[in-house]
Write an enzyme that holds these catalytic residues in place. Structure first.
Site, PDB file in Angstrom:
ATOM      1  N   LYS A   1       0.839  -1.199   0.000  1.00 46.45           N
ATOM      2  CA  LYS A   1       0.000   0.000   0.000  1.00 46.45           C
ATOM      3  C   LYS A   1       0.875   1.250   0.000  1.00 46.45           C
ATOM      4  CE  LYS A   1      -3.962  -1.805   2.611  1.00 46.45           C
ATOM      5  NZ  LYS A   1      -4.994  -1.566   1.593  1.00 46.45           N
TER       6      LYS A   1
ATOM      7  N   ARG B   1     -10.451 -11.384   1.831  1.00 41.20           N
ATOM      8  CA  ARG B   1     -11.331 -12.410   1.263  1.00 41.20           C
ATOM      9  C   ARG B   1     -10.696 -13.800   1.322  1.00 41.20           C
ATOM     10  NH1 ARG B   1     -11.568  -9.134  -4.244  1.00 41.20           N
ATOM     11  NH2 ARG B   1     -11.308  -7.481  -2.709  1.00 41.20           N
TER      12      ARG B   1
HETATM   13  N1  BES Z   1      -8.189  -3.635   4.283  1.00 40.78           N
HETATM   14  C1  BES Z   1      -8.347  -3.217   2.953  1.00 40.78           C
HETATM   15  C2  BES Z   1      -9.623  -2.428   2.720  1.00 40.78           C
HETATM   16  C3  BES Z   1      -9.737  -1.099   3.422  1.00 40.78           C
HETATM   17  C4  BES Z   1      -9.416   0.073   2.773  1.00 40.78           C
HETATM   18  C5  BES Z   1     -10.235  -1.021   4.711  1.00 40.78           C
HETATM   19  C6  BES Z   1      -9.549   1.280   3.415  1.00 40.78           C
HETATM   20  C7  BES Z   1     -10.361   0.192   5.357  1.00 40.78           C
HETATM   21  C8  BES Z   1     -10.042   1.343   4.710  1.00 40.78           C
HETATM   22  C9  BES Z   1      -8.362  -4.426   2.006  1.00 40.78           C
HETATM   23  O1  BES Z   1      -7.591  -5.496   2.417  1.00 40.78           O
HETATM   24  C10 BES Z   1      -7.838  -3.981   0.687  1.00 40.78           C
HETATM   25  O2  BES Z   1      -6.693  -3.626   0.644  1.00 40.78           O
HETATM   26  N2  BES Z   1      -8.672  -4.024  -0.343  1.00 40.78           N
HETATM   27  C11 BES Z   1      -8.290  -3.646  -1.655  1.00 40.78           C
HETATM   28  C12 BES Z   1      -8.696  -4.734  -2.611  1.00 40.78           C
HETATM   29  C13 BES Z   1      -8.201  -4.538  -4.006  1.00 40.78           C
HETATM   30  C14 BES Z   1      -6.702  -4.719  -4.038  1.00 40.78           C
HETATM   31  C15 BES Z   1      -8.882  -5.515  -4.904  1.00 40.78           C
HETATM   32  C16 BES Z   1      -9.006  -2.343  -1.969  1.00 40.78           C
HETATM   33  O3  BES Z   1     -10.185  -2.209  -1.629  1.00 40.78           O
HETATM   34  O4  BES Z   1      -8.385  -1.465  -2.528  1.00 40.78           O
HETATM   35 MN    MN Z   2      -5.593  -5.329   1.757  1.00 38.12          MN
END
Ligand code: BES
Ligand code: MN
Ligand code: ZN
Length: 487
Positions: free
Chosen positions: A266, A340
């Protein structure tokens, strides 16, 4: 936590006295003296107090502070919780307070016991703070409120209060877990903390990495692989209905103690928020804690997957293919779509092991759902209309609001992979929905399932009456309402 008591004496020696009023008139009986009542009436007139919800008027007679607190017309439990939180702010610096409950007021439809319980819950939620890491905080900045006494002319049913205190305890416990930084809440530490709840009569099993491996939960293990901190799965069983073998409900929670994104790292900005990526699991654990404290006559089992998602030489790579516990294979195209993977194996495990026929999972799953709803609603996805409607209703009454989005075959095919049964991330389109479609591939036929995506609402950046800045533990109140509705 504050101590809450009931008394019917009419008189009280508390430092602060509060009188609830739905309009400009109030009837405080013996609670305050005649002169005080007269002075308060004058103050109310001068301060233009007409009983509006959350409005106040007050006097100070040199010794006792007397506050009129407006309830508004026919306040709901949620309205009174919010009032309780606002009231807490006003009186946090006094050690003892007494609240005179309204009597024979046509504009108050809740019973005295329910009114007191809602106020108390609001005080506990609004008064929550996470301050354990301050070493130099001046003592006078800590709240002093020790005891609140509810005064009523007639005997009050204390059972709503007991339930509210149980719920407050659970919400505060979940917030503590979510606010805890990831260095002090590794999967192992977290699991040990959960295990302590067995004193409540909850049967708790912790699965370690070997057991998780033996079960074939390789999808969950793929997330954990990059971290020096070993994964855990915690299984919590509350059997409040011993006459029944089956579980009424299964709860599954995402417990990513820190989500760096893994190799699909990230960006740096706000990455620290990802210490809260275990909120779903904390909500599940807390909902079961509340059920045990409230001794709900239902059977509920919770499974939470506790892992840390880190990049390293042993981390899962984009392109890797893993086999889930269900036997289905998954191409991991993005290691940041890790929640997931954890949930899919936990869903399969709870179905296989416990044969549950209704499941709710809860997770900070996608940025996409956060972009859709902001901080107002959590995403609701379900394969059953009744279950969805019931959850949405619980959301309205508790203020933890849900809005339903579709899960269907058109979205589902976006998760097909060229080299495996599915991939773990679709395109950038409809991210919250396709994540739900992925999860649904781990829900067996005939199982009623709902998925709550609480990304965004897990945290309050501004602070609101019932949710001070920081972790909200969104979902504990909602799930508690749901659990109460199935008994
Ligand atoms: N934990 C994150 C989602 C999240 C984002 C929670 C902001 C709280 C605040 C999750 O694991 C994630 O990174 N999701 C990605 C998925 C994508 C790579 C398909 C997302 O939503 O960007
Ligand atoms: Mn994630
Ligand atoms: Zn995540």
């Amino acid at each position: 936590m504050t101590e809450f008591t009931f008394s019917d004496a009419g008189k009280s020696s508390a430092e602060t006295k509060i009188i609830l009023a739905s309009g400009s008139n109030f009837n405080a009986g013996k609670f305050i003296r005649k002169e005080e009542a007269a002075a308060l009436k004058t103050a109310a007139r001068k301060q233009k107090f007409v009983g509006k919800s959350g409005s106040f008027a007050e006097i100070f007679n040199g010794k006792t502070r007397i506050i009129l607190a407006g309830t508004g017309n026919r306040p709901s439990a949620l309205d009174l919780q919010t009032l309780g939180a606002r009231l807490y702010k006003k009186i946090a610096d006094t050690a003892t307070a007494a609240v005179c409950l309204p009597e024979d007021d046509k504009k108050i439809t809740l019973s005295a016991g329910q009114t007191a319980a809602a106020l108390a819950l609001g005080m506990e939620l609004g008064g929550y703070r996470f301050d354990k890491y301050f070493t130099k905080k001046p003592a006078d900045s800590y709240p002093k409120l020790e005891k609140v006494e509810f005064v009523a002319a007639r005997a009050v049913d204390a059972s709503p209060m007991a339930a509210a205190q149980a719920l407050a305890n659970a919400v505060r416990y979940a917030r503590d877990l979510c606010n805890e930084p990831a260095n002090n809440l590794t999967p192992e530490i977290y699991a040990a903390d959960i295990k302590r709840l067995d004193y409540l009569g909850i049967d708790i099993t912790i699965l370690d990495e070997d057991k998780i491996h033996d079960l074939g939960m390789d999808m969950l293990l793929a997330v954990a692989k990059g971290s020096a901190n070993l994964p855990r799965v915690a299984v919590l069983q509350w059997r409040g209905n011993k006459d029944q073998k089956e579980f009424d409900l299964g709860l599954v929670g995402k417990g990513v103690t820190f989500d760096s994104g893994g190799i699909s790292l990230k960006p740096a900005a706000n990455m620290g928020d990802m210490k809260g990526d275990m909120t779903g699991s904390a909500v599940v654990v807390a909902a079961i804690k509340a059920a045990a404290l409230q001794k709900l006559p239902i059977n509920v089992v919770g499974v939470v997957g506790l892992v840390e998602n880190m990049p390293s030489g042993s981390a899962t790579r984009p392109g890797d293919i893993v086999r889930s516990m269900s036997g289905q294979t998954v191409e991991i195209v993005n290691t940041d779509a890790e929640g997931r993977l954890v949930l899919g194996d936990c869903l399969w495990y709870i179905e296989e092991k416990f044969g549950v026929k209704t499941i709710i999972d809860i997770a900070t799953l996608t940025g996409s759902t956060m972009m859709t709803f902001g901080f107002e609603y959590a995403g609701l996805f379900a394969n059953d209309d009744k279950l969805a409607a019931k959850l949405a209703e619980c959301g309205e009454t508790t203020g933890e609001k849900l809005w339903r989005l579709p899960v269907n075959a058109d979205y589902d095919k976006m998760m097909d992979s060229d080299v495996a049964d599915m991939k773990n991330a679709g395109s950038r389109l409809a991210g919250g929905i396709t994540a739900a479609c992925f999860l649904q591939r781990f829900v067996k036929d005939g199982v009623k399932w709902a998925h709550l995506d609480i990304a965004g609402v897990d945290k309050d950046d501004k602070g609101h009456p019932l949710t001070p800045k920081g972790a909200t533990a969104f979902g504990v109140r909602l799930l508690n309402a749901f659990l109460q509705s199935i008994r």
